[in-house]
Motif scaffolding. Structure first.
Motif, PDB file in Angstrom:
ATOM      1  N   LYS B  45     -38.086  25.387   0.801  1.00 54.11           N
ATOM      2  CA  LYS B  45     -38.492  26.622   0.105  1.00 54.11           C
ATOM      3  C   LYS B  45     -38.756  26.349  -1.376  1.00 54.11           C
ATOM      4  CE  LYS B  45     -36.890  30.198   3.182  1.00 54.11           C
ATOM      5  NZ  LYS B  45     -36.093  31.385   3.437  1.00 54.11           N
ATOM      6  N   LEU B  48     -42.148  24.831  -1.656  1.00 52.30           N
ATOM      7  CA  LEU B  48     -43.207  25.834  -1.455  1.00 52.30           C
ATOM      8  C   LEU B  48     -43.237  26.885  -2.555  1.00 52.30           C
ATOM      9  CD1 LEU B  48     -42.529  26.329   2.328  1.00 52.30           C
ATOM     10  CD2 LEU B  48     -44.683  25.540   1.380  1.00 52.30           C
ATOM     11  N   LEU B  50     -41.052  29.206  -2.881  1.00 53.22           N
ATOM     12  CA  LEU B  50     -40.443  30.463  -2.442  1.00 53.22           C
ATOM     13  C   LEU B  50     -39.089  30.658  -3.127  1.00 53.22           C
ATOM     14  CD1 LEU B  50     -41.244  30.362   1.400  1.00 53.22           C
ATOM     15  CD2 LEU B  50     -42.349  31.753  -0.341  1.00 53.22           C
ATOM     16  N   ARG B  77     -51.745  26.832  -3.410  1.00 47.95           N
ATOM     17  CA  ARG B  77     -51.299  27.537  -2.206  1.00 47.95           C
ATOM     18  C   ARG B  77     -52.389  27.557  -1.126  1.00 47.95           C
ATOM     19  NH1 ARG B  77     -46.278  29.122  -2.603  1.00 47.95           N
ATOM     20  NH2 ARG B  77     -45.464  30.374  -4.304  1.00 47.95           N
ATOM     21  N   MET B  82     -48.385  26.168   6.501  1.00 47.76           N
ATOM     22  CA  MET B  82     -46.948  26.213   6.788  1.00 47.76           C
ATOM     23  C   MET B  82     -46.714  26.700   8.212  1.00 47.76           C
ATOM     24  SD  MET B  82     -43.747  26.227   5.405  1.00 47.76           S
ATOM     25  CE  MET B  82     -42.204  26.631   6.207  1.00 47.76           C
TER      26      MET B  82
END
Lengths: 233, 253
Positions: B45, B48, B50, B77, B82
């Motif tokens: 995460k 990414l 997040l 992105r 994913m």
């Protein structure tokens, strides 16, 4: 959340479809319940007024007048909004909450999509049509009052129609639409917040919907009090 | 290639990942392994974006992953695919619309070209006759394939998979692992996979990093992991009876 909702906009062709979808889900999908509730509430208000003023000295147009005032000022905007907090609010919280627990919101974020704008903005825009729903509720509420009072013999058609025209103030309609717009914003944002920031699983989605309803209806009541104090007192 | 330099992340003053450095190579399947609670998902995460990291840096092909730089993040992105543990398919959309979703969001192609591209990737992941079905109407293995198809439809440079074969039977799990491996080589992408499944490790582990309590304690390949003397790794690798027997057989031979 509000700030992010109005930044980094989703592609217009996609957003347009989402807005129409939300109008269908939130506004068109609520017409039935709003019509049913408004018509019956209007009828009940008229009957109760008629029973409460059972005095030959009071004018016959009072039932129409009281029904109009109650429905336009309170029952249509406030009571219907509380019903909508249950219907639309729970729908928004549970749909966004389910997307949260199943990682669909994470999937949007990873793709580089502003999930606030994608999920919440169309709801806010679609609820700009909420005053039309409330106008519909006002009309049906008064119609319900008319049917109940005339067909049950509490008032004549002439008296009732004279009553709904009596001492009409345009500002009362403006006041109703001001609070309707505020309620629409509350209906779109508070349930979205509770869905967006929930944690847990399926059980928590139910709990979040419940909490969202309590908060949305409470905020509607508080706003109603403040706006009434500011504009009518 | 993705490079991470000494990244750390804490929750309530408890370090979940602690100064992890690693390089995830292009064209290879890079695995992050470890027991449940070792920090694998948190690390992914963080990669990414997040979750915000407390310290350290993440570089995507030399470019710093800076959450405050919106233009860099937006461009990056679009290059990331994913596959989530639970597939994270949009349950109100059909399979075809799920795969079309990234194209509709980011591509300026005509509708017919987008559908052609979506059908190409559907074919690539060996799905048939599911275009108009909803995710709830197809099996877990098929859902993973749809998730992979959605992840690769925009030709990403980086593919992340969070426990891609969890909840699948061993045969389907291997098929999904092989599919990810094939796609990684075919599209020459940097693939990072979170797993605790030793079958996956042996099947597709080009490069492996092993986490224990948020720290990287080992790095190597799927061949090296079988022959290491590290006790912690051996406890993890040979925790199943099957692998213990395999090792005993190897030693006998």
């Amino acid at each position: 959340m509000i700030k992010y909702t109005f930044t980094k906009f989703t592609k217009w062709s996609v957003l347009k479809k989402l807005i129409f979808q939300e109008i269908d889900d939130l506004i068109i999908g609520s017409i039935g319940i709003v019509a049913f509730m408004s018509f019956l509430i209007g009828g009940v208000v008229a009957i109760q007024t008629a029973l409460a003023i059972d005095n030959p000295l009071l004018p016959g147009n009072l039932i129409g007048f009281a029904t109009r005032q109650s429905v336009v000022l309170e029952f249509a905007p406030t009571l219907i909004s509380i019903i909508m907090a249950g219907k639309v609010g729970s729908f928004i919280t549970s749909s966004i909450g389910t997307m949260r627990v199943t990682e669909q919101i994470d999937a949007l974020e990873v793709m580089g999509i502003n999930s606030y704008n994608y999920l919440i903005f169309p709801k806010i825009i679609s609820l700009l049509l909420y005053p039309f729903l409330i106008t519909f509720a006002m009309f049906l509420g008064i119609l319900g009052g008319y049917m109940a009072s005339v067909y049950a013999g509490f008032s004549t058609s002439f008296d009732f129609i004279q009553g709904i025209q009596l001492d009409f103030k345009v500002f009362h309609i403006i006041y109703t639409y001001i609070k309707t717009m505020l309620f629409a914003f509350v209906l779109a944002t508070i349930p979205s917040y509770h869905g967006f920031f929930m944690k847990g699983g399926a059980l928590e989605v139910g709990k979040a919907s419940n909490i969202s309803f309590v908060w949305t209806s409470s905020v509607i009541i508080i706003i109603n009090f403040i706006v009434t104090q500011l504009l009518l007192a | 290639m993705i490079t991470i330099n000494k990244i750390s992340k804490s929750f309530d003053n408890i370090k979940t990942i602690d100064k992890i450095s690693a390089v995830f190579e292009k064209g290879k399947t890079n695995l992050i392994i470890g027991q449940s609670g070792s920090g694998k998902t948190v690390l992914m995460k963080c990669l990414l974006g997040l979750l915000d990291i407390d310290s350290g840096e993440i570089l995507y092909d030399g470019k710093k992953f800076d959450k405050d730089n919106i233009s860099i993040i937006s461009n990056l992105r679009k290059q990331i695919g994913m596959v989530f543990q639970g597939s994270a398919l949009f349950d109100s959309m059909t399979v075809l619309n799920n795969i079309l979703f990234p194209l509709r969001m980011f591509s300026d192609k005509t509708d017919s070209k987008m559908i052609t591209r979506a059908k190409e990737v559907i074919k690539r992941v060996d799905l048939r006759d599911v275009d108009n079905k909803f995710p709830s109407e197809i099996s877990g293995g098929m859902q993973k394939r749809v998730a992979i198809a959605r992840a690769i439809v925009l030709n990403p440079r980086y593919l992340f998979c969070d426990e891609p074969n969890s909840g699948l039977d061993p045969k389907t799990a291997i098929i999904i692992d092989k599919l990810i491996k094939e796609i990684t080589v075919e599209y020459n992408i940097t693939t990072v996979i979170n797993t605790h499944d030793m079958n996956s490790v042996m099947e597709i582990g080009d490069k492996i990093i092993f986490l224990v309590e948020g720290k990287k304690i080992w790095e190597g390949t799927n061949q090296q992991i079988l022959n290491t003397d590290d006790k912690m790794i051996n406890d993890f690798v040979y925790s199943s009876e099957l692998f213990k027997k395999v090792k005993l057989t190897q030693q006998k031979n």
